[in-house]
Design a protein around this motif. Structure first.
Motif, PDB file in Angstrom:
ATOM      1  N   LEU A 101      52.352  65.976 101.525  1.00  0.00           N
ATOM      2  CA  LEU A 101      53.628  66.679 101.358  1.00  0.00           C
ATOM      3  C   LEU A 101      53.434  68.020 100.663  1.00  0.00           C
ATOM      4  CD1 LEU A 101      54.786  63.866 102.135  1.00  0.00           C
ATOM      5  CD2 LEU A 101      56.556  64.233 100.421  1.00  0.00           C
ATOM      6  N   GLY A 102      52.434  68.098  99.782  1.00  0.00           N
ATOM      7  CA  GLY A 102      52.154  69.355  99.097  1.00  0.00           C
ATOM      8  C   GLY A 102      52.938  69.524  97.809  1.00  0.00           C
ATOM      9  N   PRO A 103      52.686  70.604  97.079  1.00  0.00           N
ATOM     10  CA  PRO A 103      53.342  70.847  95.792  1.00  0.00           C
ATOM     11  C   PRO A 103      54.860  70.882  95.911  1.00  0.00           C
ATOM     12  CG  PRO A 103      51.473  72.327  96.087  1.00  0.00           C
ATOM     13  CD  PRO A 103      51.686  71.648  97.408  1.00  0.00           C
ATOM     14  N   GLY A 104      55.509  70.417  94.854  1.00  0.00           N
ATOM     15  CA  GLY A 104      56.959  70.499  94.794  1.00  0.00           C
ATOM     16  C   GLY A 104      57.699  69.299  95.345  1.00  0.00           C
ATOM     17  N   ALA A 105      56.998  68.294  95.842  1.00  0.00           N
ATOM     18  CA  ALA A 105      57.659  67.105  96.364  1.00  0.00           C
ATOM     19  C   ALA A 105      58.102  66.198  95.218  1.00  0.00           C
ATOM     20  CB  ALA A 105      56.731  66.351  97.308  1.00  0.00           C
ATOM     21  N   HIS A 106      58.962  65.251  95.540  1.00  0.00           N
ATOM     22  CA  HIS A 106      59.497  64.318  94.554  1.00  0.00           C
ATOM     23  C   HIS A 106      59.189  62.892  95.024  1.00  0.00           C
ATOM     24  CE1 HIS A 106      61.971  67.652  92.858  1.00  0.00           C
ATOM     25  NE2 HIS A 106      61.901  68.068  94.109  1.00  0.00           N
ATOM     26  N   MET A 107      59.000  61.979  94.077  1.00  0.00           N
ATOM     27  CA  MET A 107      58.672  60.603  94.441  1.00  0.00           C
ATOM     28  C   MET A 107      59.721  59.652  93.878  1.00  0.00           C
ATOM     29  SD  MET A 107      55.045  58.576  94.414  1.00  0.00           S
ATOM     30  CE  MET A 107      54.581  58.962  92.718  1.00  0.00           C
ATOM     31  N   VAL A 108      60.174  58.724  94.738  1.00  0.00           N
ATOM     32  CA  VAL A 108      61.151  57.700  94.357  1.00  0.00           C
ATOM     33  C   VAL A 108      60.555  56.349  94.716  1.00  0.00           C
ATOM     34  CG1 VAL A 108      63.457  56.763  94.739  1.00  0.00           C
ATOM     35  CG2 VAL A 108      63.109  59.248  94.765  1.00  0.00           C
ATOM     36  N   ALA A 109      60.338  55.488  93.713  1.00  0.00           N
ATOM     37  CA  ALA A 109      59.756  54.167  93.947  1.00  0.00           C
ATOM     38  C   ALA A 109      60.805  53.094  93.702  1.00  0.00           C
ATOM     39  CB  ALA A 109      58.552  53.946  93.037  1.00  0.00           C
ATOM     40  N   VAL A 110      60.821  52.095  94.568  1.00  0.00           N
ATOM     41  CA  VAL A 110      61.812  51.022  94.488  1.00  0.00           C
ATOM     42  C   VAL A 110      61.116  49.696  94.199  1.00  0.00           C
ATOM     43  CG1 VAL A 110      63.559  49.726  95.760  1.00  0.00           C
ATOM     44  CG2 VAL A 110      63.407  52.201  96.051  1.00  0.00           C
ATOM     45  N   CYS A 111      61.440  49.104  93.065  1.00  0.00           N
ATOM     46  CA  CYS A 111      60.989  47.762  92.678  1.00  0.00           C
ATOM     47  C   CYS A 111      59.478  47.710  92.419  1.00  0.00           C
ATOM     48  CB  CYS A 111      61.436  46.754  93.737  1.00  0.00           C
ATOM     49  SG  CYS A 111      61.190  45.027  93.245  1.00  0.00           S
ATOM     50  N   GLN A 112      58.803  46.805  93.086  1.00  0.00           N
ATOM     51  CA  GLN A 112      57.388  46.506  92.833  1.00  0.00           C
ATOM     52  C   GLN A 112      56.470  47.716  92.729  1.00  0.00           C
ATOM     53  OE1 GLN A 112      54.998  46.051  96.277  1.00  0.00           O
ATOM     54  NE2 GLN A 112      54.836  43.870  95.870  1.00  0.00           N
ATOM     55  N   PRO A 113      56.566  48.729  93.607  1.00  0.00           N
ATOM     56  CA  PRO A 113      55.614  49.843  93.551  1.00  0.00           C
ATOM     57  C   PRO A 113      55.827  50.819  92.399  1.00  0.00           C
ATOM     58  CG  PRO A 113      57.204  50.252  95.273  1.00  0.00           C
ATOM     59  CD  PRO A 113      57.454  48.851  94.781  1.00  0.00           C
ATOM     60  N   CYS A 114      56.790  50.553  91.501  1.00  0.00           N
ATOM     61  CA  CYS A 114      56.979  51.465  90.370  1.00  0.00           C
ATOM     62  C   CYS A 114      55.714  51.583  89.536  1.00  0.00           C
ATOM     63  CB  CYS A 114      58.151  50.997  89.507  1.00  0.00           C
ATOM     64  SG  CYS A 114      59.780  51.302  90.245  1.00  0.00           S
ATOM     65  N   VAL A 115      54.952  50.497  89.433  1.00  0.00           N
ATOM     66  CA  VAL A 115      53.709  50.533  88.661  1.00  0.00           C
ATOM     67  C   VAL A 115      52.714  51.487  89.306  1.00  0.00           C
ATOM     68  CG1 VAL A 115      51.704  49.168  87.958  1.00  0.00           C
ATOM     69  CG2 VAL A 115      54.015  48.237  87.672  1.00  0.00           C
ATOM     70  N   SER A 116      52.514  51.367  90.613  1.00  0.00           N
ATOM     71  CA  SER A 116      51.576  52.250  91.308  1.00  0.00           C
ATOM     72  C   SER A 116      52.075  53.692  91.326  1.00  0.00           C
ATOM     73  CB  SER A 116      51.345  51.758  92.743  1.00  0.00           C
ATOM     74  OG  SER A 116      50.496  50.627  92.756  1.00  0.00           O
ATOM     75  N   PRO A 129      47.837  69.917  91.978  1.00  0.00           N
ATOM     76  CA  PRO A 129      49.063  70.667  92.290  1.00  0.00           C
ATOM     77  C   PRO A 129      50.085  69.857  93.074  1.00  0.00           C
ATOM     78  CG  PRO A 129      47.223  71.437  93.643  1.00  0.00           C
ATOM     79  CD  PRO A 129      46.641  70.524  92.607  1.00  0.00           C
ATOM     80  N   ALA A 130      49.654  68.756  93.700  1.00  0.00           N
ATOM     81  CA  ALA A 130      50.578  67.935  94.485  1.00  0.00           C
ATOM     82  C   ALA A 130      51.251  66.848  93.653  1.00  0.00           C
ATOM     83  CB  ALA A 130      49.844  67.303  95.667  1.00  0.00           C
ATOM     84  N   ALA A 131      50.991  66.809  92.347  1.00  0.00           N
ATOM     85  CA  ALA A 131      51.691  65.850  91.490  1.00  0.00           C
ATOM     86  C   ALA A 131      53.195  66.048  91.657  1.00  0.00           C
ATOM     87  CB  ALA A 131      51.287  66.049  90.030  1.00  0.00           C
ATOM     88  N   PRO A 132      53.978  64.984  91.690  1.00  0.00           N
ATOM     89  CA  PRO A 132      55.410  65.130  92.002  1.00  0.00           C
ATOM     90  C   PRO A 132      56.157  65.922  90.947  1.00  0.00           C
ATOM     91  CG  PRO A 132      54.921  62.899  91.241  1.00  0.00           C
ATOM     92  CD  PRO A 132      53.603  63.577  91.451  1.00  0.00           C
ATOM     93  N   ALA A 133      57.139  66.690  91.407  1.00  0.00           N
ATOM     94  CA  ALA A 133      57.985  67.452  90.484  1.00  0.00           C
ATOM     95  C   ALA A 133      58.900  66.527  89.701  1.00  0.00           C
ATOM     96  CB  ALA A 133      58.812  68.473  91.264  1.00  0.00           C
ATOM     97  N   SER A 134      59.301  65.418  90.313  1.00  0.00           N
ATOM     98  CA  SER A 134      60.083  64.404  89.606  1.00  0.00           C
ATOM     99  C   SER A 134      59.655  63.029  90.095  1.00  0.00           C
ATOM    100  CB  SER A 134      61.592  64.601  89.818  1.00  0.00           C
ATOM    101  OG  SER A 134      61.973  64.221  91.125  1.00  0.00           O
ATOM    102  N   LEU A 135      59.793  62.047  89.222  1.00  0.00           N
ATOM    103  CA  LEU A 135      59.454  60.661  89.535  1.00  0.00           C
ATOM    104  C   LEU A 135      60.643  59.792  89.173  1.00  0.00           C
ATOM    105  CD1 LEU A 135      57.471  58.342  90.235  1.00  0.00           C
ATOM    106  CD2 LEU A 135      56.729  58.401  87.836  1.00  0.00           C
ATOM    107  N   THR A 136      61.172  59.071  90.157  1.00  0.00           N
ATOM    108  CA  THR A 136      62.276  58.141  89.927  1.00  0.00           C
ATOM    109  C   THR A 136      61.764  56.715  90.113  1.00  0.00           C
ATOM    110  OG1 THR A 136      63.943  59.733  90.685  1.00  0.00           O
ATOM    111  CG2 THR A 136      64.556  57.396  90.688  1.00  0.00           C
TER     112      THR A 136
END
Length: 416
Positions: free
Chosen positions: A175-190, A204-211
């Motif tokens: 996805l490249g820089p500036g993307a956001h990640m949203v994890a639901v339930c079990q994969p929150c740990v990963s 640089p591809a680390a997410p701008a926000s993590l939900t």
């Protein structure tokens, strides 16, 4: 032998289920009100129930073609952005132009990109269809469309917790820089682990926000029945009694798995009476000609009865490291021998979401991520508890759409 016995049972039931599907439409056609007509309708409804109760192993279609925007709707394009033996990075993009499949539609490039991380928990990623549809209002959505591992050849190699985390980093880099990640339930740990590793590497591809939504970051907090069941037996018991080998005749023959049909059985046994009541109501709706109500039940159970096997390595490592030894919460989680350090996260905004009545991941278990990410400033942290919802209400349904989603959307917008 467990999987072989299951396959044999499926084969024995196949002729009867096939005959029931073939006969049901004719039996349910409008009849007179004589005893013969009533008998035909009863038999037709029973055939429908028998067909609906079948466990399947193929992902249902996503069926996302349009998204409401303002006072109208816009078409949605679906494509495979990237594929590995174990997953497809599925892309959904909102398009501008007329509705439908008109060739004049053009994808909107200005929307923020979100990687939605689906759980690998015995069902397909399509269980998050409502989550995807809601996110599409304001985002370009990518989702981890995990493959059924019974269809993954042994030559593809192993798949454990490390490989799961590795996939998230691979997809974020795509996805490249500036993307956001949203994890639901079990994969929150990963998801938290992947973000921490990428932050520590200054990727640089680390997410701008993590939900993180209703995820088991620290299961020592207010343990639920699910947490207690995971701790009732040693990990050797889980391996001995719940792990099976995919039989010959499937593409993944010889692969060790935690069968999806076992997970489905466990889920249904937790709410046995509710499911039994739903099937009884389905039968009565068919008899009474309440097609809308019957169709709602049919859609739900066709999705719910579609199961996906889990890699034995992934299942056993998740049970042990997440639910038994709490490695991430204790600062002991390793990724390929490297310690995961959430305190390395400094530039990714963090949102944690919980449901007040969640009986799978109780209040406080996801909030624990806020303490682990100790380097974040107060303005980079948001926590939200949705009143009156259980586990699934956090990411699907009316309260997700009207209450939880606006909080998530605001965090993404402020993190751009």
């Amino acid at each position: 032998m467990m999987y072989h016995a299951y396959d044999a049972q499926v084969g024995l039931w196949w002729p009867l289920r096939t005959a029931a599907r073939w006969a049901a439409p004719g039996l349910l056609e409008p009849q007179d009100n004589s005893w013969l007509g009533d008998t035909r309708r009863s038999l037709g409804a029973a055939c429908r129930v028998l067909g609906l109760a079948e466990v399947t192993h193929h992902r249902p279609d996503w069926g996302i073609h349009t998204v409401p925007v303002g006072d109208g709707v816009q078409p949605v394009t679906e494509s495979a952005a990237l594929e590995t033996p174990f997953a497809t990075l599925r892309r959904f993009a909102r398009a501008t132009g007329s509705t439908g499949t008109g060739t004049g539609a053009v994808e909107d490039p200005a929307l923020p990109r979100v990687l939605l991380v689906a759980p690998m928990s015995g069902h397909f990623a399509t269980l998050l269809r409502d989550t995807v549809q809601t996110l599409l209002r304001d985002h370009e959505v990518y989702i981890t469309d995990w493959h059924n591992v019974r269809d993954v050849p042994l030559a593809a190699g192993a798949f454990g917790l490390d490989e799961y985390t590795e996939h998230l980093m691979l997809f974020l880099r795509h996805l490249g820089p500036g993307a956001h990640m949203v994890a639901v339930c079990q994969p929150c740990v990963s998801a938290l682990a992947a973000t921490a590793l990428m932050a520590e590497d200054d990727d640089p591809a680390a997410p701008a926000s993590l939900t993180l939504m209703a995820g088991p970051i620290d299961c020592r907090i207010s343990p639920t029945v699910v947490n207690q069941l995971a701790n009732d037996k040693p990990i050797a018991w889980f391996e001995r009694h719940l792990i099976s080998t995919v039989p010959w005749g499937h593409r993944g023959a010889g692969r060790r798995v935690y069968p999806g049909f076992l997970q489905l059985t466990a889920f249904m046994s937790m709410n046995r009476e509710r499911h039994a009541s739903a099937f009884r109501d389905y039968y009565q709706h068919l008899l009474a000609g309440n097609t809308d109500k019957a169709e709602t039940t049919r859609r739900f159970y066709e999705e719910y009865m579609a199961v996906s096997d889990l890699s034995a390595d992934f299942y056993l490592q998740t049970v042990e490291r997440v639910f038994q030894t709490y490695d991430l919460a204790r600062g002991e989680l390793l990724y390929r021998g490297r310690r995961v350090n959430p305190a390395a996260i400094r530039r990714t905004a963090l949102l944690t979401v919980e449901g007040e009545r969640d009986d799978i991941c109780s209040v406080g278990q996801t909030l624990a991520a806020q303490d682990l990410c100790s380097s974040l400033r107060p303005w980079q942290r948001t926590h939200y508890v949705q009143p009156g919802v259980g586990h699934y209400g956090v990411f699907s349904g009316r309260r997700w759409q009207n209450s939880v989603y606006p909080v998530l959307r605001n965090v993404v917008q402020l993190s751009r």
